[in-house]
Scaffold this motif. Structure first.
Motif, short mmCIF file in Angstrom:
data_model
loop_
_atom_site.label_atom_id
_atom_site.label_comp_id
_atom_site.label_asym_id
_atom_site.label_seq_id
_atom_site.Cartn_x
_atom_site.Cartn_y
_atom_site.Cartn_z
N UNK A 1 3.25 4.06 43.84
CA UNK A 1 3.17 2.85 43.03
C UNK A 1 4.48 2.55 42.30
N UNK A 2 5.11 3.57 41.75
CA UNK A 2 6.22 3.34 40.82
C UNK A 2 7.61 3.82 41.25
N UNK A 3 7.68 4.73 42.20
CA UNK A 3 8.99 5.37 42.43
C UNK A 3 9.48 5.39 43.87
N UNK A 4 8.66 4.98 44.82
CA UNK A 4 9.05 5.07 46.23
C UNK A 4 10.29 4.24 46.55
N UNK A 5 10.50 3.17 45.78
CA UNK A 5 11.69 2.35 46.03
C UNK A 5 12.94 2.89 45.34
N UNK A 6 12.78 3.93 44.52
CA UNK A 6 13.92 4.51 43.80
C UNK A 6 14.34 5.88 44.33
N UNK A 7 13.37 6.65 44.80
CA UNK A 7 13.63 8.04 45.19
C UNK A 7 12.96 8.35 46.52
N UNK A 8 13.52 9.32 47.22
CA UNK A 8 12.77 9.88 48.34
C UNK A 8 11.68 10.76 47.75
N UNK A 9 10.69 11.09 48.56
CA UNK A 9 9.62 11.97 48.08
C UNK A 9 10.21 13.28 47.59
N UNK A 10 11.14 13.85 48.33
CA UNK A 10 11.74 15.14 47.95
C UNK A 10 12.46 15.01 46.62
N UNK A 11 13.21 13.94 46.40
CA UNK A 11 13.89 13.74 45.11
C UNK A 11 12.87 13.64 43.97
N UNK A 12 11.79 12.91 44.21
CA UNK A 12 10.75 12.75 43.19
C UNK A 12 10.10 14.08 42.86
N UNK A 13 9.81 14.87 43.88
CA UNK A 13 9.24 16.20 43.65
C UNK A 13 10.22 17.05 42.86
N UNK A 14 11.49 17.02 43.24
CA UNK A 14 12.50 17.82 42.55
C UNK A 14 12.61 17.42 41.08
N UNK A 15 12.59 16.12 40.79
CA UNK A 15 12.66 15.66 39.40
C UNK A 15 11.44 16.14 38.61
N UNK A 16 10.26 16.00 39.19
CA UNK A 16 9.05 16.44 38.51
C UNK A 16 9.03 17.96 38.36
N UNK A 17 9.48 18.67 39.36
CA UNK A 17 9.52 20.13 39.28
C UNK A 17 10.47 20.59 38.18
N UNK A 18 11.58 19.88 37.99
CA UNK A 18 12.52 20.27 36.92
C UNK A 18 11.85 20.13 35.56
N UNK A 19 10.98 19.14 35.39
CA UNK A 19 10.23 19.00 34.14
C UNK A 19 9.25 20.16 33.98
N UNK A 20 8.59 20.54 35.07
CA UNK A 20 7.67 21.69 35.03
C UNK A 20 8.40 22.96 34.59
N UNK A 21 9.55 23.18 35.16
CA UNK A 21 10.33 24.37 34.82
C UNK A 21 10.73 24.32 33.35
N UNK A 22 11.15 23.14 32.87
CA UNK A 22 11.52 23.00 31.47
C UNK A 22 10.33 23.30 30.55
N UNK A 23 9.16 22.78 30.88
CA UNK A 23 7.96 23.05 30.07
C UNK A 23 7.64 24.55 30.07
N UNK A 24 7.76 25.20 31.22
CA UNK A 24 7.48 26.62 31.31
C UNK A 24 8.49 27.43 30.52
N UNK A 25 9.75 27.02 30.56
CA UNK A 25 10.78 27.72 29.79
C UNK A 25 10.56 27.55 28.28
N UNK A 26 10.14 26.36 27.87
CA UNK A 26 9.87 26.14 26.44
C UNK A 26 8.68 26.98 25.97
#
Length: 94
Positions: free
Chosen positions: A67-92
């Motif tokens: 709905x919101x990001x397919x025109x901005x990122x590839x699926x892999x880029x979107x996963x990587x961006x979201x995964x980086x947030x997951x890692x940040x939350x886990x580190x915090x």
């Protein structure tokens, strides 16, 4: 398995529940806040969503991508961006 842009949807969720405990931060998820920043559908004991099969679209990474990001990122880029947030939350949390 759902296929989008010929790439399998396999977000590497660890089911830590940390994203469900931060719904008060984003405007899109604030309505899910039970008053302490945690989603009202999150079960602290099981670390699972109590309405997973019927959860809102905002909680579905593949739907949000389409709905919101397919025109901005590839699926892999979107996963990587979201995964980086997951890692940040886990580190915090540590």
């Amino acid at each position: 398995m759902t296929i989008l842009n010929s790439e399998p949807l396999n977000f590497p969720c660890t089911q830590c529940g940390l994203c469900c405990q931060k719904v008060g931060f984003a405007l899109e998820t604030q309505a899910l806040d039970r008053g302490d920043g945690t989603c009202k559908h999150y079960d602290n004991l099981t670390r699972l969503c109590t309405i997973y099969e019927n959860r809102p679209d905002i909680c579905k990474i593949d739907v949000q991508y389409a709905i919101n990001y397919a025109n901005q990122y590839t699926w892999r880029e979107f996963v990587d961006l979201n995964w980086s947030v997951c890692v940040q939350l886990q580190n915090e949390k540590k």
